[in-house]
Write an enzyme that holds these catalytic residues in place. Sequence first.
Site, PDB file in Angstrom:
ATOM      1  N   ALA A 149       0.833  -1.214   0.000  1.00 22.71           N
ATOM      2  CA  ALA A 149       0.000   0.000   0.000  1.00 22.71           C
ATOM      3  C   ALA A 149       0.866   1.263   0.000  1.00 22.71           C
ATOM      4  CB  ALA A 149      -0.911  -0.015   1.229  1.00 22.71           C
ATOM      5  N   LYS A 175       2.071  -4.871   3.453  1.00 23.44           N
ATOM      6  CA  LYS A 175       3.206  -3.973   3.688  1.00 23.44           C
ATOM      7  C   LYS A 175       2.734  -2.543   3.439  1.00 23.44           C
ATOM      8  CE  LYS A 175       6.478  -2.121   1.308  1.00 23.44           C
ATOM      9  NZ  LYS A 175       6.516  -0.839   2.042  1.00 23.44           N
ATOM     10  N   SER A 177       3.264   1.657   3.535  1.00 25.90           N
ATOM     11  CA  SER A 177       4.447   2.488   3.297  1.00 25.90           C
ATOM     12  C   SER A 177       5.179   2.668   4.626  1.00 25.90           C
ATOM     13  CB  SER A 177       4.025   3.847   2.755  1.00 25.90           C
ATOM     14  OG  SER A 177       5.120   4.740   2.838  1.00 25.90           O
ATOM     15  N   ALA A 231       5.221   3.410 -11.984  1.00 25.20           N
ATOM     16  CA  ALA A 231       6.596   2.928 -12.191  1.00 25.20           C
ATOM     17  C   ALA A 231       6.870   1.692 -11.332  1.00 25.20           C
ATOM     18  CB  ALA A 231       7.588   4.042 -11.866  1.00 25.20           C
ATOM     19  N   GLU A 250      -3.367  -1.174  -8.690  1.00 24.05           N
ATOM     20  CA  GLU A 250      -4.057   0.130  -8.620  1.00 24.05           C
ATOM     21  C   GLU A 250      -2.968   1.190  -8.669  1.00 24.05           C
ATOM     22  OE1 GLU A 250      -7.182   0.713  -8.634  1.00 24.05           O
ATOM     23  OE2 GLU A 250      -8.119  -1.164  -8.038  1.00 24.05           O
ATOM     24  N   CYS A 284      -5.010   9.874  -5.813  1.00 27.85           N
ATOM     25  CA  CYS A 284      -4.814   9.333  -7.162  1.00 27.85           C
ATOM     26  C   CYS A 284      -5.930   9.765  -8.113  1.00 27.85           C
ATOM     27  CB  CYS A 284      -4.694   7.811  -7.102  1.00 27.85           C
ATOM     28  SG  CYS A 284      -6.035   7.051  -6.176  1.00 27.85           S
ATOM     29  N   GLU A 384       2.037  12.678 -13.341  1.00 28.92           N
ATOM     30  CA  GLU A 384       1.389  12.795 -12.033  1.00 28.92           C
ATOM     31  C   GLU A 384       2.246  13.698 -11.138  1.00 28.92           C
ATOM     32  OE1 GLU A 384       1.064   9.161  -9.662  1.00 28.92           O
ATOM     33  OE2 GLU A 384      -1.008   9.691  -9.250  1.00 28.92           O
TER      34      GLU A 384
HETATM   35  P1  NAD Z   1       5.172   3.973  -4.545  1.00 27.05           P
HETATM   36  O1  NAD Z   1       4.910   3.244  -5.811  1.00 27.05           O
HETATM   37  O2  NAD Z   1       6.464   4.671  -4.390  1.00 27.05           O
HETATM   38  O3  NAD Z   1       5.077   2.962  -3.306  1.00 27.05           O
HETATM   39  C1  NAD Z   1       3.918   2.186  -3.070  1.00 27.05           C
HETATM   40  C2  NAD Z   1       4.310   1.015  -2.179  1.00 27.05           C
HETATM   41  O4  NAD Z   1       5.191   0.171  -2.908  1.00 27.05           O
HETATM   42  C3  NAD Z   1       5.042   1.413  -0.892  1.00 27.05           C
HETATM   43  O5  NAD Z   1       4.608   0.583   0.156  1.00 27.05           O
HETATM   44  C4  NAD Z   1       6.494   1.118  -1.251  1.00 27.05           C
HETATM   45  O6  NAD Z   1       7.300   0.846  -0.136  1.00 27.05           O
HETATM   46  C5  NAD Z   1       6.333  -0.121  -2.130  1.00 27.05           C
HETATM   47  N1  NAD Z   1       7.465  -0.386  -3.034  1.00 27.05           N
HETATM   48  C6  NAD Z   1       8.371   0.490  -3.535  1.00 27.05           C
HETATM   49  N2  NAD Z   1       9.262  -0.163  -4.316  1.00 27.05           N
HETATM   50  C7  NAD Z   1       8.911  -1.471  -4.314  1.00 27.05           C
HETATM   51  C8  NAD Z   1       9.437  -2.648  -4.929  1.00 27.05           C
HETATM   52  N3  NAD Z   1      10.502  -2.595  -5.724  1.00 27.05           N
HETATM   53  N4  NAD Z   1       8.824  -3.830  -4.710  1.00 27.05           N
HETATM   54  C9  NAD Z   1       7.722  -3.897  -3.926  1.00 27.05           C
HETATM   55  N5  NAD Z   1       7.179  -2.824  -3.310  1.00 27.05           N
HETATM   56  C10 NAD Z   1       7.760  -1.620  -3.505  1.00 27.05           C
HETATM   57  O7  NAD Z   1       3.929   4.950  -4.337  1.00 27.05           O
HETATM   58  P2  NAD Z   1       3.711   6.022  -3.174  1.00 27.05           P
HETATM   59  O8  NAD Z   1       4.617   7.176  -3.447  1.00 27.05           O
HETATM   60  O9  NAD Z   1       3.764   5.354  -1.837  1.00 27.05           O
HETATM   61  O10 NAD Z   1       2.183   6.435  -3.412  1.00 27.05           O
HETATM   62  C11 NAD Z   1       1.776   7.334  -4.362  1.00 27.05           C
HETATM   63  C12 NAD Z   1       1.304   6.644  -5.634  1.00 27.05           C
HETATM   64  O11 NAD Z   1       0.241   5.738  -5.333  1.00 27.05           O
HETATM   65  C13 NAD Z   1       0.743   7.597  -6.658  1.00 27.05           C
HETATM   66  O12 NAD Z   1       1.224   7.244  -7.929  1.00 27.05           O
HETATM   67  C14 NAD Z   1      -0.762   7.369  -6.574  1.00 27.05           C
HETATM   68  O13 NAD Z   1      -1.484   7.718  -7.722  1.00 27.05           O
HETATM   69  C15 NAD Z   1      -0.818   5.924  -6.285  1.00 27.05           C
HETATM   70  N6  NAD Z   1      -2.113   5.560  -5.698  1.00 27.05           N
HETATM   71  C16 NAD Z   1      -3.009   4.873  -6.460  1.00 27.05           C
HETATM   72  C17 NAD Z   1      -4.259   4.532  -5.945  1.00 27.05           C
HETATM   73  C18 NAD Z   1      -5.274   3.775  -6.770  1.00 27.05           C
HETATM   74  O14 NAD Z   1      -6.254   3.323  -6.195  1.00 27.05           O
HETATM   75  N7  NAD Z   1      -5.093   3.614  -8.067  1.00 27.05           N
HETATM   76  C19 NAD Z   1      -4.578   4.893  -4.636  1.00 27.05           C
HETATM   77  C20 NAD Z   1      -3.640   5.600  -3.883  1.00 27.05           C
HETATM   78  C21 NAD Z   1      -2.407   5.922  -4.424  1.00 27.05           C
END
Ligand code: NAD
Length: 496
Positions: A149, A175, A177, A231, A250, A284, A384
């Site tokens: 998440a 897991k 953040s 990404a 998502e 988002c 974004e």
């Molecule tokens: P992020 O992609 O940086 O991180 C998301 C989660 O992935 C975190 O828990 C992070 O620790 C984990 N992560 C990072 N690298 C990883 C890897 N290599 N392997 C496995 N897990 C890994 O995103 P963020 O900065 O925490 O959140 C913002 C983003 O989330 C924005 O792009 C937003 O649009 C998106 N978001 C989407 C929705 C939806 O429902 N579509 C909802 C909320 C947020």
Amino acid sequence: METSGQQFIAGKRRSGTSGERYEVTNPATGEVLATDTLAGPEDVDEAVAAARAVFAEWSRTTPAERSEAMLRWADQLEARAEEFARAESRIGGKPIRLASGFDIPGSIDNVRFFAGAARHLEGRASAEYSGEHTSTIRREPIGVIGSIAPWNYPLQMAAWKVLPAVAAGNTVVLKPSELTPLTSVMFAEAAQEAGIPDGVVNIVTGSGPVAGQALVTHPDIAMVSFTGSTAVGRQVAAQAAGLAKRVHLELGGKAPFVVFDDADLEATARGAVAGALINAGQDCTAATRAYVQRPVYEAFVARVAELMDGVRLGPVDDPATDMGSLISLRQRDKVAAMVENAREAGATIVRGGRIPDGPLGRGAYYEPTLITDAAQDSAIVQQEIFGPVLVCLPFDSDDDALRLANDTPYGLAASAWTSNVFRAGRASREIQAGCVWINDHIPIISEMPHGGYKASGFGKDMSVYSFDEYTNVKHVMSENTGVPHKSWHDTVFTSR
Ligand code: NAD
């Protein structure tokens, strides 16, 4: 609010074992809320083992038993709602009004919705479709779900990931953040207090590259459910594909906000300001690109600017505060750099575009920002930002509006504003997004699905549609004539 031990594994709160220390801070003030050790691969192993050990027991509970336990879980959350709201506000730098009016009640409603939905798993009617067999559909839990998440709505994201999985009889390792674990651990503790067996909901708080990676690639994780950036989602999907593992994504968004010249301008301007600035724009589905029909463009920009001037930045625990800080100084600086680049590329910064002066400037605050004169293919329009920034651009024809609305890689959410029913109908058909609002932007409800098109991912959160992610559909076909030679055997050998 308990601050030590941000792992919740097999019903026990403890610290991680990676050896890497970290701090959870209030980004609005820099105050340290918790200091702990991050989870390493051994913690993930232990959590997955705990979830696996209890899977047989939990998956065999009746829907009614799961439902009753989840209703008690909702009651636990409700009894501690103020504590949850204070914690959510501090870890996210979000105004207490937002946490107590949106994040917490939304999450509790989600628990109650899935408590009811647990008793309504659907499939086709059982029947003798072949004439000689009775076909039935079973919907079965998949196993141990690995959920990941983001930080923007920590409790709601934990709820969206965990609830449909658990309601369907799966067990979960989530897991969160590492910036915002506190309320996810409290959420799992409340499940325990409600009588949900230890191991059904586990929390591992670690970094993405270490704990996230270990979860995605763990052989006993049957499915990966990921919410976060496009990404990282792509990396997670690539790894899951290599292991032929089921995945639900998502991802990011860049929602268009389309204003036709027959819309109620006051309602539209208010919708744009609230839709762009909710959670300091770290949503988002936030309104990010307003396309406004030329006859009403200037009046719209003027009214949005005026309304933005009235938005009060302030301490997050002050009920008068409208907008809090961003999640971190790093995120604030990323937003500031994107706005600066847009300015250098020729865009006009009508409002904001600054880090506030005075004490707020020491937190991760950024002013509500309104931008015009940006090019459609520029980064500020295409990428974004995840900050309190709205870009407004004019359009002439309806065709142009819908083409521009669809002209980014994303497809999570969108809105169209009009009093013409045919325009509304066309926009809802032609905008490529998982949700299209007509004359509003942002509201979500537990009964309806949330999920993306295009680079915003696939699969649904919330609603009964999410059971499609967290269940296997099994066809059971029972021969019911009892004769040794079936009619279809003639295709191989005839009766003799
Ligand atoms: P992020 O992609 O940086 O991180 C998301 C989660 O992935 C975190 O828990 C992070 O620790 C984990 N992560 C990072 N690298 C990883 C890897 N290599 N392997 C496995 N897990 C890994 O995103 P963020 O900065 O925490 O959140 C913002 C983003 O989330 C924005 O792009 C937003 O649009 C998106 N978001 C989407 C929705 C939806 O429902 N579509 C909802 C909320 C947020």
